[in-house]
Design a protein around this motif. Structure first.
Motif, PDB file in Angstrom:
ATOM      1  N   VAL A  11      63.442 -19.226 -22.972  1.00 32.55           N
ATOM      2  CA  VAL A  11      61.999 -19.423 -22.960  1.00 32.55           C
ATOM      3  C   VAL A  11      61.384 -18.397 -23.904  1.00 32.55           C
ATOM      4  O   VAL A  11      61.954 -17.328 -24.140  1.00 32.55           O
ATOM      5  N   ALA A  12      60.221 -18.720 -24.456  1.00 33.95           N
ATOM      6  CA  ALA A  12      59.551 -17.819 -25.391  1.00 33.95           C
ATOM      7  C   ALA A  12      58.049 -17.892 -25.175  1.00 33.95           C
ATOM      8  O   ALA A  12      57.511 -18.912 -24.722  1.00 33.95           O
ATOM      9  N   LEU A  13      57.362 -16.801 -25.495  1.00 28.46           N
ATOM     10  CA  LEU A  13      55.908 -16.783 -25.361  1.00 28.46           C
ATOM     11  C   LEU A  13      55.271 -17.699 -26.404  1.00 28.46           C
ATOM     12  O   LEU A  13      55.711 -17.735 -27.556  1.00 28.46           O
ATOM     13  N   ASN A  14      54.238 -18.410 -26.008  1.00 31.76           N
ATOM     14  CA  ASN A  14      53.513 -19.259 -26.950  1.00 31.76           C
ATOM     15  C   ASN A  14      52.836 -18.436 -28.037  1.00 31.76           C
ATOM     16  O   ASN A  14      52.781 -18.847 -29.202  1.00 31.76           O
ATOM     17  N   LYS A  15      52.318 -17.281 -27.660  1.00 35.18           N
ATOM     18  CA  LYS A  15      51.647 -16.419 -28.629  1.00 35.18           C
ATOM     19  C   LYS A  15      52.659 -15.482 -29.274  1.00 35.18           C
ATOM     20  O   LYS A  15      53.512 -14.918 -28.589  1.00 35.18           O
ATOM     21  N   TRP A  16      52.574 -15.326 -30.585  1.00 34.04           N
ATOM     22  CA  TRP A  16      53.443 -14.414 -31.321  1.00 34.04           C
ATOM     23  C   TRP A  16      52.732 -13.084 -31.510  1.00 34.04           C
ATOM     24  O   TRP A  16      51.496 -13.039 -31.595  1.00 34.04           O
ATOM     25  N   ASP A  53      51.331 -22.466 -19.940  1.00 38.24           N
ATOM     26  CA  ASP A  53      50.217 -21.971 -20.755  1.00 38.24           C
ATOM     27  C   ASP A  53      50.634 -20.688 -21.479  1.00 38.24           C
ATOM     28  O   ASP A  53      50.080 -20.348 -22.523  1.00 38.24           O
ATOM     29  N   LEU A  54      51.608 -20.001 -20.895  1.00 41.91           N
ATOM     30  CA  LEU A  54      52.083 -18.734 -21.448  1.00 41.91           C
ATOM     31  C   LEU A  54      53.403 -18.894 -22.191  1.00 41.91           C
ATOM     32  O   LEU A  54      53.620 -18.262 -23.227  1.00 41.91           O
ATOM     33  N   TRP A  55      54.297 -19.748 -21.655  1.00 40.81           N
ATOM     34  CA  TRP A  55      55.655 -19.888 -22.168  1.00 40.81           C
ATOM     35  C   TRP A  55      55.920 -21.309 -22.665  1.00 40.81           C
ATOM     36  O   TRP A  55      55.266 -22.248 -22.240  1.00 40.81           O
ATOM     37  N   TYR A  56      56.958 -21.440 -23.478  1.00 40.64           N
ATOM     38  CA  TYR A  56      57.519 -22.756 -23.780  1.00 40.64           C
ATOM     39  C   TYR A  56      59.041 -22.679 -23.704  1.00 40.64           C
ATOM     40  O   TYR A  56      59.627 -21.596 -23.808  1.00 40.64           O
ATOM     41  N   TYR A  57      59.661 -23.838 -23.477  1.00 39.71           N
ATOM     42  CA  TYR A  57      61.128 -23.911 -23.445  1.00 39.71           C
ATOM     43  C   TYR A  57      61.617 -23.979 -24.887  1.00 39.71           C
ATOM     44  O   TYR A  57      61.245 -24.871 -25.642  1.00 39.71           O
ATOM     45  N   ARG A  58      62.462 -23.050 -25.265  1.00 39.27           N
ATOM     46  CA  ARG A  58      62.816 -22.872 -26.678  1.00 39.27           C
ATOM     47  C   ARG A  58      64.134 -23.568 -27.021  1.00 39.27           C
ATOM     48  O   ARG A  58      65.136 -23.395 -26.323  1.00 39.27           O
ATOM     49  N   GLY A  59      64.119 -24.308 -28.106  1.00 37.23           N
ATOM     50  CA  GLY A  59      65.348 -24.873 -28.659  1.00 37.23           C
ATOM     51  C   GLY A  59      66.049 -25.843 -27.738  1.00 37.23           C
ATOM     52  O   GLY A  59      67.275 -25.740 -27.536  1.00 37.23           O
TER      53      GLY A  59
END
Length: 308
Positions: A137-142, A87-93
């Motif tokens: 990993v990166a935050l979903n919200k910018w 809900d907070l993070w996503y796996y990036r690239g």
């Protein structure tokens, strides 16, 4: 006039920034504005900045203590669960990344930490086939501006490196507009594990990349500073960035290391906050020959503050 001299000397942006910081410290010393109790610290800072300007040496954090008055904690991620909070993070690239592969399998949450592992996986274990795996990993919200901090142990070993950074949609193209339309802001990168000099080995790079200086889409520029931490491959250290309308202020262990408004000014657009164990452009041969090689970045927390 000074810029012309810097051009003749072949000084890079980071050396120029160190020189201007040195001038400001000296001005404060000779103006009598520095309290007596801080004079020796200011002299030490001046010596460090001279070394940074002349020889690109790392600096020990020497500036102001972090002050978060007026800021509100909006992300307080302590990794207390047993899996990544998507809900907070996503796996990036996910998939190919430089000379390796990103996979969610390389991220674990355990014992109050997020652990990112870089290692070789064969066809049976590798989600995308055999190869050298890691993750980001990166935050979903910018976020646009604020204070961003991580507490972590950097990964030991050569090749792969730990990083905590911000990136916009237009960090590297003309829409960066000299940084106002977006930048890459490396809050820290730990890339000097193999250095024989302890001062360099325990240093991190803190860097701002921008484009849009001219009409050449490939022509992006950077400024950076090397700053030392405390046994960064064995102990937790904190790395932070205060991003304001006017400047970027970098911190190591709650003390200022570097501030800059490099480019045409700070980014004025939302950016993505990323934690990564980076894969090199080419895996070193010493690692290729050792398929049992493994290295880990251990993250205790990530915090984001915004102005109230």
């Amino acid at each position: 006039m000074l810029e012309r001299i810097f051009d003749l000397l072949g000084w890079r942006n980071n050396q120029r920034d160190s020189f201007y910081d040195l001038v400001n410290v000296l001005k404060s010393l000779f103006s009598g504005k520095i309290p007596f109790t801080r004079i020796f610290a200011a002299i030490f800072a001046a010596i460090q900045l001279f070394g940074s300007a002349m020889f690109k040496m790392p600096v020990k954090p020497y500036g102001e203590e972090l002050n978060l008055d007026g800021y509100e904690l909006v992300v307080d991620e302590n990794f207390d669960g047993d899996s990544l909070n998507t809900d907070l993070w996503y796996y990036r690239g996910l998939g190919a990344r430089r000379d390796g592969i990103h996979s969610s399998s390389q991220v674990k949450v355990e014992n109050g930490n997020m652990v990112i592992t870089a290692e070789y996986l064969n066809e049976e274990k590798g989600e995308f086939g055999e190869g050298w795996y890691s993750a980001a990993v990166a935050l979903n919200k910018w976020y646009c501006k604020g204070y961003f901090e991580i507490r972590c142990i950097c990964n030991p070993g050569e090749g792969f490196w730990s990083a905590f950074w911000l990136q916009s949609e237009h960090s590297y193209d003309l829409q960066s507009d000299g940084g106002r339309g977006g930048a890459e802001i490396d809050i820290f990168e730990a890339m000097d594990y193999t250095s024989p000099l302890p001062r360099y080995r325990n240093s991190v790079g803190q860097t701002v990349y921008v484009n849009g200086w001219d009409d050449d889409d490939e022509n992006y520029e950077k400024t950076s500073r090397l700053a030392t931490g405390n046994d960064i491959y064995n102990q937790y250290n904190t790395y932070g960035l205060m991003w304001t309308d006017e400047e970027y202020i970098f911190f190591v262990n709650g003390k200022e290391t570097f501030r800059t408004s490099f480019g045409k000014g700070t980014s004025q657009v939302p950016e993505n906050l990323i934690v990564s164990l980076e894969i090199p452009s080419e895996i070193p041969e010493s690692i290729r020959q050792n398929k049992d090689y493994k290295t880990q970045m251990i993250v205790d927390y990530v915090k984001v503050y915004q102005l109230t």
